[in-house]
Design a protein around this motif. Structure first.
Motif: not given
Length: 292
Positions: A11-13, A51-56, A58-61
């Motif tokens: 997951t690039p940051m 990664l918190p759930v919302d971010e997790h 979002a990245v998959v989406q």
């Protein structure tokens, strides 16, 4: 069947620690262009632990969006609470994933019966196929062969990612699981031999850096050309090793930054950037391989 070269994508940051979606899009295209068969989004290598759930989600989406149906996307959905794993799976299934990768519960060290019930509950609730993920080096608990064989009978449990590096485990499973159940290595240094001896693919960290070579290796190893597979594997054996001189995903993130596929090597605490000696060691190899 899910098979071949499957990248455990980073997951690039940004330098500030935000998810770098522009680089994520670039990485997805990199894998499509170089023959990767599927992407695992936000697994261990994707820093699922921080990664918190919302971010997790979002990245998959976004990974599904960038893939645009051209390559399957598998979501990391594991947890050490069964109800939490089911809830996370529910959230992921709504964004168009092809399957979910569910890790053995960590820290609480469940019994074999508990692990079987855990995965059965997840599979019963799932609307996409479930891939078991056994990595005792990180979880402490080990999903034993007899438990895998029992779980493989569930119509919605379709594969195992085994990261033990134990080829004897493959021999235990190969002839005792259904013919359409995929056996996937989660250990790059032994992945080639795993496939030559009957495995169907590898969920690979090394594929982050050399996706074309990993794709060619998997095709040769599963397609009846062990000599070519071993030749390719020998050419990247040192890369396998150097990507794990610090805990994953420290080195692959740093390598992709140096290669220009990510704007920074930032990792979420408690992970930090590699020591200077590790950076220099990997950069030397990347230059030898003409990757930077």
């Amino acid at each position: 069947m899910i098979k071949g070269s499957i990248v455990a994508l980073i997951t690039p940051m940004s330098p500030e620690g935000d998810v770098d979606y522009a680089s994520l899009q670039k990485l997805v295209q990199f894998h499509i262009d170089n023959g990767t068969d599927a992407i695992v989004s936000v697994g261990t290598t994707g820093e699922s632990a921080t990664l918190p759930v919302d971010e997790h989600v979002a990245v998959v989406q976004k990974t599904v969006e960038y893939a645009d149906g051209r390559i399957p996307v598998i979501a990391g959905t594991g947890a050490n609470s069964t109800s939490e794993a089911i809830e996370l799976g529910d959230l992921m299934q709504s964004v168009g994933i092809s399957a979910m990768l569910s890790v053995v519960p960590y820290y609480n060290k469940p019994q074999q019966k508990g692990m079987v019930k855990h995965f059965q509950a997840i599979a019963n609730a799932a609307t996409v196929p479930v891939i078991l993920y056994n990595v005792p080096g990180r979880t402490v608990a080990d999903l034993e062969a007899d438990s895998v064989i029992q779980l493989a009978q569930h119509e919605n449990i379709v594969a195992l990612k085994d990261a033990t590096g134990d080829l004897g485990r493959l021999a235990e499973l190969r002839d005792r699981v259904p013919a359409d159940f995929a056996l996937l290595s989660g250990d790059d240094p032994t992945g080639c031999e795993f496939m030559i001896q009957g495995g169907h693919g590898v969920i690979s960290v090394t594929a982050n850096i050399v996706p074309k070579l990993m794709s060619d290796l998997c095709k040769a190893a599963t397609g009846g050309d062990p000599e070519l597979a071993r030749q390719i594997d020998a050419s990247i054996a040192e890369l396998h090793r150097k990507l794990f001189i610090e805990p994953n995903p420290v080195m692959p993130k740093w390598a992709l930054y140096k290669m220009g596929y990510s704007q920074s090597p930032f990792l979420r605490l408690p992970m930090v950037e590699p020591d200077i000696s590790s950076q220099e060691s990997l950069e030397k190899l990347l230059k030898q391989m003409a990757l930077v």
